[in-house]
Scaffold this active site. Structure first.
Site, PDB file in Angstrom:
ATOM      1  CE1 TYR A  80      -2.969  -3.082   0.337  1.00 35.80           C
ATOM      2  CE2 TYR A  80      -3.224  -2.647   2.677  1.00 35.80           C
ATOM      3  CZ  TYR A  80      -3.504  -3.415   1.565  1.00 35.80           C
ATOM      4  OH  TYR A  80      -4.325  -4.511   1.684  1.00 35.80           O
ATOM      5  CG  HIS A 113      -0.926  -8.631  -0.182  1.00 36.76           C
ATOM      6  ND1 HIS A 113      -0.564  -7.313  -0.093  1.00 36.76           N
ATOM      7  CD2 HIS A 113      -2.254  -8.612  -0.425  1.00 36.76           C
ATOM      8  CE1 HIS A 113      -1.626  -6.537  -0.256  1.00 36.76           C
ATOM      9  NE2 HIS A 113      -2.662  -7.314  -0.478  1.00 36.76           N
ATOM     10  CB  SER A 141     -13.604  -5.520  -0.293  1.00 38.06           C
ATOM     11  OG  SER A 141     -12.405  -4.916  -0.699  1.00 38.06           O
ATOM     12  N   PRO A 142     -15.631  -5.713   2.859  1.00 32.58           N
ATOM     13  CG  PRO A 142     -15.876  -5.169   5.130  1.00 32.58           C
ATOM     14  CD  PRO A 142     -14.868  -5.194   4.018  1.00 32.58           C
ATOM     15  N   GLY A 163     -18.223  -4.205  -0.292  1.00 27.62           N
ATOM     16  CA  GLY A 163     -18.166  -4.226  -1.758  1.00 27.62           C
ATOM     17  C   GLY A 163     -17.374  -3.065  -2.311  1.00 27.62           C
ATOM     18  N   GLY A 215     -16.963  -0.210  -1.077  1.00 24.79           N
ATOM     19  CA  GLY A 215     -17.695   1.044  -0.897  1.00 24.79           C
ATOM     20  C   GLY A 215     -19.068   1.065  -1.547  1.00 24.79           C
ATOM     21  CG  PHE A 216     -22.014  -1.347  -4.730  1.00 23.19           C
ATOM     22  CD1 PHE A 216     -22.280  -0.580  -5.859  1.00 23.19           C
ATOM     23  CD2 PHE A 216     -22.988  -2.235  -4.294  1.00 23.19           C
ATOM     24  CE1 PHE A 216     -23.485  -0.697  -6.531  1.00 23.19           C
ATOM     25  CE2 PHE A 216     -24.197  -2.356  -4.961  1.00 23.19           C
ATOM     26  CZ  PHE A 216     -24.440  -1.585  -6.085  1.00 23.19           C
ATOM     27  CG  PHE A 217     -23.133  -3.256  -0.158  1.00 23.34           C
ATOM     28  CD1 PHE A 217     -24.405  -3.474  -0.666  1.00 23.34           C
ATOM     29  CD2 PHE A 217     -22.124  -4.143  -0.496  1.00 23.34           C
ATOM     30  CE1 PHE A 217     -24.667  -4.553  -1.495  1.00 23.34           C
ATOM     31  CE2 PHE A 217     -22.381  -5.236  -1.318  1.00 23.34           C
ATOM     32  CZ  PHE A 217     -23.663  -5.439  -1.821  1.00 23.34           C
TER      33      PHE A 217
END
Length: 342
Positions: A62, A129, A208-209, A211, A213-215
């Site tokens: 990162y 990773h 990414s729980p 999605g 940021g989608f959710f």
């Protein structure tokens, strides 16, 4: 909704304990737009720790390196003793190309680099990773085992590994956690990976729980992508897929309204209901979003509500990632091939 009390959980069966929800730190420094102001991110990390979220997740990839340096600054002094720190090795950019490496000499070099940047004596949880499919997993694990024996790392994890690779790695030295992408729209891991982890007593860390940021806001999220945000290249965020995926968000939003919580909280609560061996690590760069995320711990779902939520995953459109290798391709050659070659 009032801020929830963040509990503790056992991660795996080797003795590691972490907060029941973690904090993914990647987006503070890389991949989801430009790096965020350091003082703000340090304030967020300190706020998380004070709120009971002590399981912090980073990687040498990162930045590269800048996220570890940020955490090193944030965890100076007594703060270090309050956290469970996870970092990763094995993914690197060389001459502009993405490369995965599990070579023993590189494992050691990467570990020394992370210890220095984080300014610590020992890494609590050290993940591979991504899996290097050019050499047997036993070879990489042999070096990780040595690092545990030397006290440089406390626990070993794998990220995006296949069931076969997890079994082989676990036979060399017990694996404490497997990190994988798991959310309402990424559920393929439930078929083979999750049952394998449970059979072996390995903790499950869901990245990414939400999605990616989608959710949190559905298709609107794409309106704010900057040129540095790599989500704009991901299949699910492409215009041809977004319209159908917006239907999922709308249904989650509808259910969330009934539950008097936000769509993000509902998506996270669903993961918390998958078992007491699951630790989601949502990332954020804003204190208000962090507070919202830990509010998910107060959302209780009935079996009927869980079934209703789960029916949504069937309509997701687009692959979960682009060309990056995933666990489906992460089996490694047999150990015999390495011995012959070396």
């Amino acid at each position: 909704m009032a801020m929830s009390k963040v509990g503790r959980m056992k991660l795996g069966s080797q003795g590691m304990e972490v907060s029941s929800q973690g904090l993914g730190c990647m987006s503070m420094s890389a991949f989801y737009g430009p790096p965020k102001p350091e003082p703000d991110m340090i304030a967020l990390i300190h706020h998380a720790i004070q709120s009971g979220v002590t399981f912090l997740d980073t990687s040498d990839f990162y930045g590269p390196h800048t996220n570890e340096l940020l955490l090193g600054k944030a965890l100076k002094g007594e703060v270090r003793e309050k956290v469970e720190l996870a970092t990763k090795f094995g993914a690197r950019a060389r001459e502009g190309k993405f490369e995965i490496c599990g070579d023993p000499a590189y494992v050691r070099e990467a570990c020394e680099g992370s210890l220095k940047r984080l300014d610590i004596d020992s890494i609590d949880l050290y993940y591979q990773h991504r899996i290097d499919t050019r050499l047997p997993i036993e070879v990489t694990m042999g070096e990780l085992k040595k690092l545990v024996e030397e006290g440089k790392i406390k626990y070993i994890g794998l990220s995006e590994a296949s069931a076969a690779t997890i079994r082989r790695a676990h036979a060399v030295h017990p694996i404490t956690a497997v990190q994988l992408e798991w959310s309402l729209w990424s559920r393929d891991v439930e078929e083979e990976i999750i049952p394998t982890c449970r059979e072996l007593g390995i903790g499950i860390v869901a990245y990414s729980p939400l999605g990616r940021g989608f959710f949190s806001s559905g298709t609107k999220i794409a309106e704010n992508f900057t040129k540095e945000d790599y989500r704009q290249y991901m299949p699910r965020f492409q215009p041809e897929n977004m319209q159908q995926n917006q239907t999922i968000f709308e249904k989650v939003n509808e259910l969330a309204t009934k539950k008097r919580c936000t769509p993000s909280q509902l998506a996270l609560a669903w993961l918390h209901h998958q078992g007491n061996d699951v630790c989601p690590i949502p990332g954020t760069t804003k204190i208000e979003n962090f507070n919202e995320n830990i509010g998910a711990l107060s959302v209780k779902l009935t079996p009927e509500e869980l079934t209703e939520i789960e029916s949504l995953a069937d309509i997701v459109k687009g692959d979960r990632s682009g060309k990056e290798p995933t666990w489906k391709e992460s089996d490694t050659p047999p150990l015999s091939s390495w011995k012959t070659a070396n």
